[in-house]
Design a protein around this motif. Structure first.
Motif, PDB file in Angstrom:
ATOM      1  N   ALA A   1       4.205  11.561   6.375  1.00 56.99           N
ATOM      2  CA  ALA A   1       3.126  12.553   6.293  1.00 56.99           C
ATOM      3  C   ALA A   1       3.457  13.719   5.376  1.00 56.99           C
ATOM      4  O   ALA A   1       2.563  14.489   5.016  1.00 56.99           O
ATOM      5  N   GLY A   2       4.716  13.856   4.977  1.00 55.19           N
ATOM      6  CA  GLY A   2       5.102  14.962   4.092  1.00 55.19           C
ATOM      7  C   GLY A   2       5.529  16.214   4.828  1.00 55.19           C
ATOM      8  O   GLY A   2       5.792  17.242   4.208  1.00 55.19           O
ATOM      9  N   THR A   3       5.639  16.141   6.154  1.00 54.34           N
ATOM     10  CA  THR A   3       6.118  17.281   6.937  1.00 54.34           C
ATOM     11  C   THR A   3       7.584  17.555   6.629  1.00 54.34           C
ATOM     12  O   THR A   3       8.031  18.705   6.625  1.00 54.34           O
ATOM     13  N   LEU A   4       8.344  16.487   6.380  1.00 58.49           N
ATOM     14  CA  LEU A   4       9.747  16.578   6.005  1.00 58.49           C
ATOM     15  C   LEU A   4       9.966  15.887   4.672  1.00 58.49           C
ATOM     16  O   LEU A   4       9.274  14.917   4.347  1.00 58.49           O
ATOM     17  N   GLN A   5      10.925  16.371   3.914  1.00 59.14           N
ATOM     18  CA  GLN A   5      11.330  15.723   2.674  1.00 59.14           C
ATOM     19  C   GLN A   5      12.610  14.933   2.922  1.00 59.14           C
ATOM     20  O   GLN A   5      13.530  15.417   3.588  1.00 59.14           O
ATOM     21  N   PRO A   6      12.697  13.709   2.419  1.00 55.16           N
ATOM     22  CA  PRO A   6      13.916  12.918   2.638  1.00 55.16           C
ATOM     23  C   PRO A   6      15.098  13.496   1.869  1.00 55.16           C
ATOM     24  O   PRO A   6      14.924  14.130   0.812  1.00 55.16           O
ATOM     25  N   SER A   7      16.291  13.287   2.393  1.00 53.13           N
ATOM     26  CA  SER A   7      17.512  13.688   1.675  1.00 53.13           C
ATOM     27  C   SER A   7      17.731  12.773   0.482  1.00 53.13           C
ATOM     28  O   SER A   7      18.166  13.214  -0.588  1.00 53.13           O
TER      29      SER A   7
ATOM     30  N   ASP B   1      27.043  19.940  13.659  1.00 53.94           N
ATOM     31  CA  ASP B   1      25.798  19.405  14.217  1.00 53.94           C
ATOM     32  C   ASP B   1      25.105  18.412  13.288  1.00 53.94           C
ATOM     33  O   ASP B   1      23.928  18.098  13.480  1.00 53.94           O
ATOM     34  N   GLU B   2      25.832  17.911  12.298  1.00 52.15           N
ATOM     35  CA  GLU B   2      25.228  16.977  11.342  1.00 52.15           C
ATOM     36  C   GLU B   2      24.607  15.791  12.066  1.00 52.15           C
ATOM     37  O   GLU B   2      25.219  15.174  12.935  1.00 52.15           O
ATOM     38  N   ASN B   3      23.381  15.466  11.680  1.00 49.42           N
ATOM     39  CA  ASN B   3      22.629  14.397  12.341  1.00 49.42           C
ATOM     40  C   ASN B   3      21.939  13.528  11.292  1.00 49.42           C
ATOM     41  O   ASN B   3      21.061  13.999  10.572  1.00 49.42           O
ATOM     42  N   HIS B   4      22.337  12.260  11.236  1.00 45.37           N
ATOM     43  CA  HIS B   4      21.697  11.309  10.323  1.00 45.37           C
ATOM     44  C   HIS B   4      20.475  10.740  11.049  1.00 45.37           C
ATOM     45  O   HIS B   4      20.564   9.720  11.734  1.00 45.37           O
ATOM     46  N   ALA B   5      19.339  11.427  10.873  1.00 46.91           N
ATOM     47  CA  ALA B   5      18.138  11.084  11.639  1.00 46.91           C
ATOM     48  C   ALA B   5      17.501   9.782  11.177  1.00 46.91           C
ATOM     49  O   ALA B   5      16.928   9.045  11.983  1.00 46.91           O
ATOM     50  N   LEU B   6      17.575   9.507   9.869  1.00 48.98           N
ATOM     51  CA  LEU B   6      17.120   8.229   9.312  1.00 48.98           C
ATOM     52  C   LEU B   6      18.156   7.765   8.301  1.00 48.98           C
ATOM     53  O   LEU B   6      18.671   8.577   7.519  1.00 48.98           O
ATOM     54  N   THR B   7      18.434   6.465   8.285  1.00 49.13           N
ATOM     55  CA  THR B   7      19.448   5.928   7.382  1.00 49.13           C
ATOM     56  C   THR B   7      18.931   4.680   6.683  1.00 49.13           C
ATOM     57  O   THR B   7      18.619   3.668   7.332  1.00 49.13           O
ATOM     58  N   ASP B   8      18.817   4.762   5.361  1.00 51.79           N
ATOM     59  CA  ASP B   8      18.470   3.603   4.512  1.00 51.79           C
ATOM     60  C   ASP B   8      17.251   2.841   5.023  1.00 51.79           C
ATOM     61  O   ASP B   8      17.284   1.623   5.227  1.00 51.79           O
ATOM     62  N   ILE B   9      16.148   3.572   5.186  1.00 43.97           N
ATOM     63  CA  ILE B   9      14.910   2.953   5.635  1.00 43.97           C
ATOM     64  C   ILE B   9      14.184   2.328   4.449  1.00 43.97           C
ATOM     65  O   ILE B   9      13.870   3.011   3.467  1.00 43.97           O
ATOM     66  N   ASN B  10      13.934   1.025   4.541  1.00 43.09           N
ATOM     67  CA  ASN B  10      13.127   0.315   3.555  1.00 43.09           C
ATOM     68  C   ASN B  10      11.966  -0.330   4.295  1.00 43.09           C
ATOM     69  O   ASN B  10      12.180  -1.148   5.193  1.00 43.09           O
TER      70      ASN B  10
ATOM     71  N   MET C   1       0.840  -1.201   0.000  1.00 45.73           N
ATOM     72  CA  MET C   1       0.000   0.000   0.000  1.00 45.73           C
ATOM     73  C   MET C   1       0.876   1.254   0.000  1.00 45.73           C
ATOM     74  O   MET C   1       0.715   2.146  -0.810  1.00 45.73           O
ATOM     75  N   LEU C   2       1.851   1.322   0.946  1.00 44.80           N
ATOM     76  CA  LEU C   2       2.823   2.416   0.980  1.00 44.80           C
ATOM     77  C   LEU C   2       4.207   1.810   1.101  1.00 44.80           C
ATOM     78  O   LEU C   2       4.428   0.928   1.938  1.00 44.80           O
ATOM     79  N   THR C   3       5.112   2.257   0.263  1.00 44.76           N
ATOM     80  CA  THR C   3       6.464   1.701   0.251  1.00 44.76           C
ATOM     81  C   THR C   3       7.492   2.813   0.382  1.00 44.76           C
ATOM     82  O   THR C   3       7.460   3.793  -0.356  1.00 44.76           O
ATOM     83  N   LEU C   4       8.408   2.644   1.340  1.00 43.72           N
ATOM     84  CA  LEU C   4       9.533   3.549   1.510  1.00 43.72           C
ATOM     85  C   LEU C   4      10.782   2.830   1.017  1.00 43.72           C
ATOM     86  O   LEU C   4      11.080   1.715   1.470  1.00 43.72           O
ATOM     87  N   LYS C   5      11.497   3.451   0.081  1.00 47.53           N
ATOM     88  CA  LYS C   5      12.677   2.829  -0.511  1.00 47.53           C
ATOM     89  C   LYS C   5      13.914   3.687  -0.272  1.00 47.53           C
ATOM     90  O   LYS C   5      13.991   4.833  -0.719  1.00 47.53           O
ATOM     91  N   ASP C   6      14.855   3.137   0.482  1.00 47.31           N
ATOM     92  CA  ASP C   6      16.166   3.765   0.722  1.00 47.31           C
ATOM     93  C   ASP C   6      16.038   5.189   1.261  1.00 47.31           C
ATOM     94  O   ASP C   6      16.750   6.098   0.826  1.00 47.31           O
ATOM     95  N   ILE C   7      15.143   5.370   2.222  1.00 48.08           N
ATOM     96  CA  ILE C   7      14.896   6.703   2.774  1.00 48.08           C
ATOM     97  C   ILE C   7      15.962   7.067   3.804  1.00 48.08           C
ATOM     98  O   ILE C   7      16.207   6.334   4.771  1.00 48.08           O
ATOM     99  N   SER C   8      16.588   8.206   3.587  1.00 51.24           N
ATOM    100  CA  SER C   8      17.530   8.778   4.551  1.00 51.24           C
ATOM    101  C   SER C   8      17.245  10.268   4.671  1.00 51.24           C
ATOM    102  O   SER C   8      16.771  10.903   3.717  1.00 51.24           O
ATOM    103  N   ILE C   9      17.534  10.823   5.841  1.00 51.31           N
ATOM    104  CA  ILE C   9      17.430  12.266   6.020  1.00 51.31           C
ATOM    105  C   ILE C   9      18.540  12.723   6.954  1.00 51.31           C
ATOM    106  O   ILE C   9      18.795  12.088   7.987  1.00 51.31           O
ATOM    107  N   VAL C  10      19.212  13.797   6.536  1.00 49.86           N
ATOM    108  CA  VAL C  10      20.324  14.342   7.305  1.00 49.86           C
ATOM    109  C   VAL C  10      19.998  15.785   7.657  1.00 49.86           C
ATOM    110  O   VAL C  10      19.659  16.582   6.783  1.00 49.86           O
ATOM    111  N   PHE C  11      20.081  16.106   8.926  1.00 52.02           N
ATOM    112  CA  PHE C  11      19.884  17.480   9.381  1.00 52.02           C
ATOM    113  C   PHE C  11      21.243  18.148   9.571  1.00 52.02           C
ATOM    114  O   PHE C  11      22.207  17.521  10.004  1.00 52.02           O
ATOM    115  N   ASN C  12      21.306  19.434   9.220  1.00 50.93           N
ATOM    116  CA  ASN C  12      22.528  20.242   9.396  1.00 50.93           C
ATOM    117  C   ASN C  12      23.738  19.598   8.712  1.00 50.93           C
ATOM    118  O   ASN C  12      24.835  19.533   9.277  1.00 50.93           O
TER     119      ASN C  12
END
Length: 267
Positions: free
Chosen positions: A53-59, A17-26, A1-12
């Motif tokens: 939810a679309g509040t943030l965009q993945p890197s 202050d670099e923060n890898h908040a999500l790494t390679d989420i499948n 129904m919903l698929t997340l492929k290789d989702i990562s997001i890096v802040f700063n």
């Protein structure tokens, strides 16, 4: 129904202050899944919800929604667009309803979202429908349709928020610790309604919780997150055999493996 492929997001990114908040989420969320999500503070649970939810965009990575047997890339869809098919209930029971509006006016807003193909108006027939639906909460609110919602308790407002979310027919309902701010009696009532509505309406649900009993008792899948990663994704049969001690042991084993891997990389 919903698929997340290789989702990562890096802040700063590129800063101290670099923060890898999500790494390679499948992650594949199937129609009718009820997924409980656990993890310590900072594990990435809310960030994952914000990405969905679309509040943030993945890197990096993509998000796909399956509609009528076809996948559609929704990665760039804004939050207000996704709100048409993704519902979300937060921990604060005051966020899901408009306190200065009556119960029936809140329900009317919900109805306009849920019954997209119909022209509806607040008439006697609609009031009877609202009354019938609100009676499912077993909180006496069906006799208070003309009362402003701000007069209701936190438990009543969160139960109403849940009902409104269900009636809007979301493709996916995100529950973000939706009982954490309630007293035990109201928390139990809202959880019972959550289970009832999920079954009755064949909802697809993800529920973040810090309550290990709830994590084990509810749903057909269990995700544990830590450090922006999904440590494990347990299906129904294995989940039904788990105890809290099993969860803690499994978490410690995986963390130990991660620490060993980090040491190998540093050598």
């Amino acid at each position: 129904m919903l698929t997340l492929k290789d989702i990562s997001i890096v802040f700063n990114e590129g800063t101290p202050d670099e923060n890898h908040a999500l790494t390679d989420i499948n992650l594949k969320i199937n129609q009718g899944d009820f997924i409980t999500v656990i993890g310590s503070n900072g594990a990435g649970k809310s960030t994952l919800y914000n990405i969905i939810a679309g509040t943030l965009q993945p890197s990096t990575g993509k998000i796909f929604l399956e509609e009528n047997g076809k996948e559609r890339d929704i990665t760039s869809d804004k939050e207000y667009k996704r709100a048409l098919y993704i519902g979300r209930i937060f921990q604060n029971p005051l966020l899901g309803t408009a306190g200065k509006m009556t119960l029936e006016d809140n329900m009317m807003i919900c109805a306009k979202k849920g019954f997209k193909s119909l022209k509806i108006s607040l008439n006697a027939k609609m009031r009877e429908f609202f009354k019938s639906e609100v009676s499912k909460l077993s909180m006496g609110l069906e006799d208070r349709l003309s009362d402003n919602v701000e007069q209701f308790s936190g438990g009543q407002r969160q139960a109403l928020t849940l009902l409104m979310a269900v009636l809007s027919r979301p493709a996916l309902l995100l529950l973000d610790e939706h009982t954490a701010a309630l007293d035990p009696a109201n928390a139990d009532a809202v959880m019972a309604l959550t289970k009832q509505f999920a079954k009755e309406y064949n909802l697809t649900v993800m529920m973040i919780t810090h309550n290990m009993n709830h994590a084990l008792e509810y749903g057909n899948r269990l995700l544990m997150m830590d450090g922006g990663k999904i440590l494990f994704d347990i299906g129904k049969e294995e989940k039904e055999k788990l105890t809290m001690d099993d969860l803690i042991k499994k978490f410690r084993e995986i963390k130990k493996q991660d620490l060993s891997s980090d040491k190998m990389l540093l050598q």
